[in-house]
Motif scaffolding. Structure first.
Motif, PDB file in Angstrom:
ATOM      1  N   ASN A 189       0.818  -1.208   0.000  1.00  0.00           N
ATOM      2  CA  ASN A 189       0.000   0.000   0.000  1.00  0.00           C
ATOM      3  C   ASN A 189       0.854   1.260   0.000  1.00  0.00           C
ATOM      4  OD1 ASN A 189      -2.340  -1.536   0.054  1.00  0.00           O
ATOM      5  ND2 ASN A 189      -2.555  -1.445   2.285  1.00  0.00           N
ATOM      6  N   PHE A 190       1.957   1.216   0.750  1.00  0.00           N
ATOM      7  CA  PHE A 190       2.839   2.391   0.812  1.00  0.00           C
ATOM      8  C   PHE A 190       3.521   2.627  -0.529  1.00  0.00           C
ATOM      9  CE2 PHE A 190       6.879   4.505   1.644  1.00  0.00           C
ATOM     10  CZ  PHE A 190       6.465   5.590   2.391  1.00  0.00           C
ATOM     11  N   VAL A 191       3.998   1.557  -1.162  1.00  0.00           N
ATOM     12  CA  VAL A 191       4.684   1.694  -2.453  1.00  0.00           C
ATOM     13  C   VAL A 191       3.740   2.229  -3.517  1.00  0.00           C
ATOM     14  CG1 VAL A 191       5.823   0.402  -4.305  1.00  0.00           C
ATOM     15  CG2 VAL A 191       6.400  -0.069  -1.927  1.00  0.00           C
ATOM     16  N   GLU A 192       2.467   1.852  -3.435  1.00  0.00           N
ATOM     17  CA  GLU A 192       1.495   2.317  -4.426  1.00  0.00           C
ATOM     18  C   GLU A 192       1.133   3.783  -4.226  1.00  0.00           C
ATOM     19  OE1 GLU A 192      -1.761  -0.310  -3.985  1.00  0.00           O
ATOM     20  OE2 GLU A 192      -0.799  -1.998  -5.046  1.00  0.00           O
ATOM     21  N   ASN A 193       1.469   4.337  -3.069  1.00  0.00           N
ATOM     22  CA  ASN A 193       1.208   5.753  -2.804  1.00  0.00           C
ATOM     23  C   ASN A 193       2.346   6.585  -3.401  1.00  0.00           C
ATOM     24  OD1 ASN A 193       0.829   8.340  -1.697  1.00  0.00           O
ATOM     25  ND2 ASN A 193      -0.113   7.492   0.152  1.00  0.00           N
ATOM     26  N   LYS A 194       2.096   7.187  -4.559  1.00  0.00           N
ATOM     27  CA  LYS A 194       3.155   7.904  -5.278  1.00  0.00           C
ATOM     28  C   LYS A 194       3.662   9.118  -4.503  1.00  0.00           C
ATOM     29  CE  LYS A 194       1.554   6.471  -9.851  1.00  0.00           C
ATOM     30  NZ  LYS A 194       1.087   6.928 -11.178  1.00  0.00           N
ATOM     31  N   VAL A 195       2.760   9.808  -3.821  1.00  0.00           N
ATOM     32  CA  VAL A 195       3.175  10.990  -3.056  1.00  0.00           C
ATOM     33  C   VAL A 195       4.105  10.597  -1.929  1.00  0.00           C
ATOM     34  CG1 VAL A 195       2.368  12.890  -1.607  1.00  0.00           C
ATOM     35  CG2 VAL A 195       1.069  12.241  -3.638  1.00  0.00           C
ATOM     36  N   ALA A 196       3.750   9.521  -1.199  1.00  0.00           N
ATOM     37  CA  ALA A 196       4.589   9.063  -0.092  1.00  0.00           C
ATOM     38  C   ALA A 196       5.939   8.570  -0.593  1.00  0.00           C
ATOM     39  CB  ALA A 196       3.875   7.959   0.685  1.00  0.00           C
ATOM     40  N   MET A 197       5.951   7.847  -1.703  1.00  0.00           N
ATOM     41  CA  MET A 197       7.216   7.342  -2.250  1.00  0.00           C
ATOM     42  C   MET A 197       8.103   8.493  -2.722  1.00  0.00           C
ATOM     43  SD  MET A 197       7.727   4.146  -1.977  1.00  0.00           S
ATOM     44  CE  MET A 197       9.077   4.018  -3.148  1.00  0.00           C
TER      45      MET A 197
END
Length: 604
Positions: free
Chosen positions: A45-53
């Motif tokens: 889920n974190f990797v799919e979050n482009k802003v967080a990455m």
């Protein structure tokens, strides 16, 4: 038999599904969720979050730069050089124009700029100009055909073929007041523009100086005036070489410069000065150096071979021209002043000054080495903003990280015990947390800094800031941990641990806390950005980390003047952008972790 057939069919079906999974086949959603652990789901889920990455990548780039690059770009905390103050970003300080590069006759190195003349007597200027008046050349009718030029801190002195001295740039301190004897008297043979002073030597061996008379006390003995063949000057002293080959200091003060080796007197053919030492070439071609061995200016290279023809000095380096046309530099290497480029032809003339050197070959081609500029410019004290930005980032992030570690440890202990115990213990601890959270941090830190004042060292002040930040930031995470522990303590595994006789501390910190670790990580990540901003705020208002230690906050503190904001934009833009990117990136990472941990917060 029927049962055996069903078992074999079921086994073959599972093997086929497994095989499909291994080779990238399609597996239904139920099977996929059974195979993915909660941690893997969170990472996914974190990797799919482009802003967080994106935030995490930007933060790690800044972090690695602040950790690794200071080893390659070291900084002296106490370094100051007013000659390099407020230099704009760029690397054109040692790059002559193409029109001059193949037709040069004379070049001089200024503080942050250079000036040269070609074989036709035309003048060229390049670099970063500390004074706008430097670009305003005298009228061509007055200038004539130039044969010599010299660059100082923020003014230029030139000599034309008729022997007339001209000057432009800074006209304060009497720099524009050329002595009348030079305007109407003897023909000038040597000129020099220095730090708020100018000199000229005539063909009759007479030396004249004008400019700031209080900066440099020049006293020319009667028996020396009229017999001077050459001179060299810096901000401390003037040395002259007489027609008898002797060196005479034009001062009555004793210093390292005046300790001239007696064996060279009567044999000197060329002289040069740095800010801390003096050098001379004798008639046998040998180089002699004396004074203070700052930046290794007294350490003549062993590979220096051949007879020396001439020598020039910068602030902390020497450049010598040998009779075979080769060039050697030594001394300060901070800006590569000692790294002579590969020169494939014979050099006929050299020039050194401040932090750079030039060599003019027989063809008129120009070679340069030394300080070419600054990536992010300099501040009011001449300090490299890029180097201070790296060092300041390391300091700001270190203070923020240690403060978060302190607050997290306290918050986990208080929140864990309060949530598990409940009752009076919970009530007492939460009331204490409310008291701590009600204390205004900035006024408290300012009052404490005013009370402590200069009683503590800078290291102790930094430790004090980290501790105060940590001890006043834990109530928030304590409440979150308490709420999570209140929910977890009713679970079956806690009941089982109690039944097995596990102690309360073990139940709290070995069984319950690991289950709420994700909440702690998210909150600590967000608190990290807050602590960085708080430290920067303290340093900005002058109550945090003090100069000469660098932080992003006190770098911004030096840019509060409206003139700085308008004219020297690089002094506040780079620290502000770095701090903004870093804190925003950390917040994006924290929000991304929160979304990854809590599936309900994301739309499926």
């Amino acid at each position: 038999m029927a049962d055996n057939k069903k078992k074999k069919r079921k086994k073959s079906t599972m093997e086929a599904a497994t095989q499909k999974m291994l080779v990238g086949g399609n597996v239904n959603i139920q099977e996929e969720e059974e195979m993915v652990t909660p941690f893997q789901m969170m990472v996914q889920n974190f990797v799919e979050n482009k802003v967080a990455m994106t935030g995490m990548i930007l933060f790690f780039i800044i972090l690695l730069c602040c950790i690794i690059l200071p080893f390659f770009f070291p900084i002296d905390r106490y370094y100051q050089d007013v000659t390099q103050a407020n230099v704009a970003p760029g690397f054109g300080m040692m790059t002559p124009p193409k029109a001059l590069a193949g037709n040069a006759m004379d070049i001089s190195v200024g503080s942050t700029y250079s000036v040269g003349i070609d074989k036709n007597g035309n003048v060229y200027e390049w670099g970063t100009f500390p004074n706008a008046k430097l670009k305003k050349l005298p009228p061509s009718s007055e200038m004539g055909k130039l044969v010599q030029v010299s660059a100082g801190l923020d003014h230029i002195v030139a000599l034309n073929e008729e022997g007339t001295v001209l000057t432009w740039g800074n006209d304060r301190m009497g720099l524009a007041s050329i002595p009348m004897d030079l305007r109407m008297g003897d023909k000038v043979t040597q000129i020099y523009a220095g730090y708020q002073v100018s000199f000229a030597l005539t063909d009759r061996g007479r030396l004249y100086n004008w400019g700031n008379e209080y900066l440099l006390d020049v006293r020319i003995p009667k028996e020396v005036q009229g017999h001077i063949e050459e001179f060299a000057a810096n901000t401390n002293i003037v040395l002259v070489r007489t027609d008898e080959g002797r060196i005479v200091p034009l001062t009555q003060k004793t210093s390292a410069y005046t300790q001239i080796p007696e064996e060279i007197q009567g044999h000197v053919v060329d002289i040069a000065l740095t800010d801390e030492s003096a050098a001379a070439i004798t008639d046998d071609g040998q180089i002699h150096v004396w004074g203070n061995n700052v930046k290794k200016t007294l350490d003549i290279p062993e590979e220096l071979t051949g007879r020396a023809a001439s020598i020039e000095g910068g602030r902390y380096h020497y450049t010598a021209l040998m009779e075979d046309g080769s060039v050697v530099s030594w001394g300060d290497t901070t800006f590569q002043q000692g790294s002579v480029p590969n020169i494939s032809e014979k050099v006929t003339k050299i020039e050194a000054g401040y932090y750079g050197s030039y060599a003019i070959a027989e063809s008129g081609k120009v070679y340069s080495w030394g300080l070419k500029g600054y990536l992010m410019g300099t501040d009011a004290f001449g300090r490299d903003i890029f180097r201070r930005l790296l060092k300041g980032g390391r300091m700001t992030m270190t203070v923020g990280a240690i403060a978060v570690i302190i607050s997290t440890i306290i918050g986990v202990i208080v929140g864990g015990v309060s949530g598990y115990k409940g009752g009076k213990v919970d009530n007492l601890m939460m009331r204490f947390a409310e008291i701590v959270s009600s204390m205004p941090f900035l006024p408290f830190a300012i009052i404490l800094s005013a009370i402590v004042g200069n009683r503590v060292s800078e290291t102790q002040r930094i430790i004090m800031i980290m501790v105060i930040l940590g001890f006043l930031s834990w109530p928030g995470i304590a409440r979150l941990v308490r709420g999570s522990v209140l929910a977890e303590r009713e679970q079956e595994f806690v009941t089982a641990a109690k039944a097995l006789g596990v102690r309360e501390w073990g139940i709290i910190f070995r069984h319950i806390i690991p289950n709420v670790l994700t909440v702690i990580v998210v909150n600590a990540t967000l608190d990290f950005a807050t602590c960085m901003l708080t430290e920067s705020s303290l340093s900005f208002i002058g109550f945090g980390v003090q100069e000469p230690n660098a932080t992003w906050g006190n770098m911004l503190n030096g840019a509060r003047d409206s003139k700085v904001i308008e004219d020297f934009w690089w002094r506040w833009v780079f620290p502000a952008v770095s701090l903004a990117i870093c804190t925003i990136s950390i917040n994006c990472v924290g929000d991304g972790l929160q979304d990854a941990i809590d599936p309900k917060s994301k739309e499926r």
